[in-house]
Design an enzyme around this catalytic site. Structure first.
Site, mmCIF file in Angstrom:
data_model
loop_
_atom_site.group_PDB
_atom_site.id
_atom_site.type_symbol
_atom_site.label_atom_id
_atom_site.label_comp_id
_atom_site.label_asym_id
_atom_site.label_seq_id
_atom_site.Cartn_x
_atom_site.Cartn_y
_atom_site.Cartn_z
ATOM 1 N N ARG A 246 0.854 -1.181 0.000
ATOM 2 C CA ARG A 246 0.000 0.000 0.000
ATOM 3 C C ARG A 246 0.896 1.239 0.000
ATOM 4 N NH1 ARG A 246 -2.123 0.642 5.439
ATOM 5 N NH2 ARG A 246 -0.557 2.280 5.581
ATOM 6 N N HIS A 250 -3.293 4.334 4.950
ATOM 7 C CA HIS A 250 -4.492 3.494 4.994
ATOM 8 C C HIS A 250 -5.685 4.251 4.410
ATOM 9 C CE1 HIS A 250 -7.517 0.704 6.437
ATOM 10 N NE2 HIS A 250 -8.148 1.712 7.018
ATOM 11 N N TYR A 259 4.631 5.429 11.136
ATOM 12 C CA TYR A 259 4.883 4.040 11.518
ATOM 13 C C TYR A 259 5.714 3.249 10.510
ATOM 14 C CZ TYR A 259 0.651 3.534 8.596
ATOM 15 O OH TYR A 259 -0.262 3.606 7.575
#
Length: 306
Positions: A246, A250, A259
């Site tokens: 990805r 998100h 992160y």
């Protein structure tokens, strides 16, 4: 892991797949991947301009989606999660239909029966139960159809998904679960979600499970089509784990820099599914300048319509 194309677009000499790629298939896969990426970027821009309430990007996952969506027949039903915009492109959704839900104009956006594509399900994993129940109905009807259900790596930790796997194998439902393992469930890495590879977990349920490079559109298409054919012929329900990445957050509410580091993203940029297929086609003379210009112009028009 099955792979046909290496990241540089050359054929992997260790490929165990018996694949014969036609120029028509390669062009179709490339064109729809490009259209999906352009639509995805335009939708991201619209969200930043306040025109959409939210957007979940599929950038980087186009090969997994386009390759698998072409592995089923137009008469087969597809149950997406919420990031399968490239699948929508394959099925012929218009930009307004695809973006309506994200703008808050409707609860769905399109007529599922028209496209044989169910509406997005934002509740994590619930579409797998819907798809399994539908596939059980297909079996009871004796119809020559296969159901394709998309799920992410994070959703495989949900009880609904594991129940769907179990119901599918017990009922011998004609369904293929397609898992896009994009490495992250929001900010949780896949290796913090499971101690066993996802395709091995699926095999534990009795599913016909395979593992493929999700950034290789040709391998994804071949592997998924083989599983679909086995299911259609009466075999066990299938599971495809496509390893991809990805590239964006998100959602547009997420900041992935909190992160994951830039080096990881850069490494996956070098495995980009579009540049990989483009290099393969160019080496074979399948991407003439006039054809490329026409595809790029089509992408520009799609962006303008969006």
């Amino acid at each position: 892991m099955h792979r046909y194309l290496r990241p540089d677009g050359t054929v992997d000499p260790d490929c165990a797949l018996d694949i014969h790629v036609s120029p028509a298939l390669a062009r179709t896969l490339y064109r729809e991947m490009l259209l999906a990426r352009r639509l995805d970027q335009e939708a991201y821009n619209l969200q930043r301009q306040g025109e959409l309430g939210l957007w979940l990007s599929c950038r980087g996952q186009e090969a997994a989606q386009v390759g698998s969506a072409h592995a089923v027949r137009p008469t087969d039903w597809i149950f997406p999660a919420y990031r399968e915009h490239a699948v929508g492109v394959v099925r012929g959704l218009t930009p307004s239909e695809l973006l309506s839900q994200w703008r808050g104009c409707s609860h769905g956006g399109w007529d599922p029966a028209r496209y044989r594509l169910h509406i997005y399900s934002l509740v994590l994993g619930t579409q797998t139960l819907h798809a399994t129940g539908f596939a059980m109905g297909v079996r009871f009807d004796g119809a020559d159809e296969v159901v394709l259900a998309y799920v992410g790596d994070g959703a495989t930790s949900e009880g609904d998904v594991n129940e769907a796997f179990n119901w599918a194998i017990v009922s011998r439902a004609p369904i293929v679960f397609f898992c896009q393992n994009n490495q992250w469930a929001i900010s949780t890495r896949v290796d913090n979600q499971t101690g066993t590879p996802l395709h091995q977990r699926a095999a534990g349920f009795g599913l016909d499970s395979v593992y493929v490079d999700g950034n290789d559109a040709i391998a994804v298409h071949a592997v998924t089509q083989a599983v679909v054919d086995r299911v259609r012929a009466g075999g066990a329900p299938g599971f495809v784990e496509a390893v991809t990445f990805r590239m964006a957050g998100h959602s547009t509410s997420d900041d992935p820099s909190k992160y994951r580091n830039a080096d990881e993203t850069a490494a996956w940029e070098r495995r980009d599914p579009l540049t990989r297929l483009a290099a393969f086609m160019e080496a074979r003379g399948w991407s003439e300048p006039a054809w490329l210009a026409a595809v790029n112009e089509e992408a520009n028009q799609l962006a303008a319509e969006t």
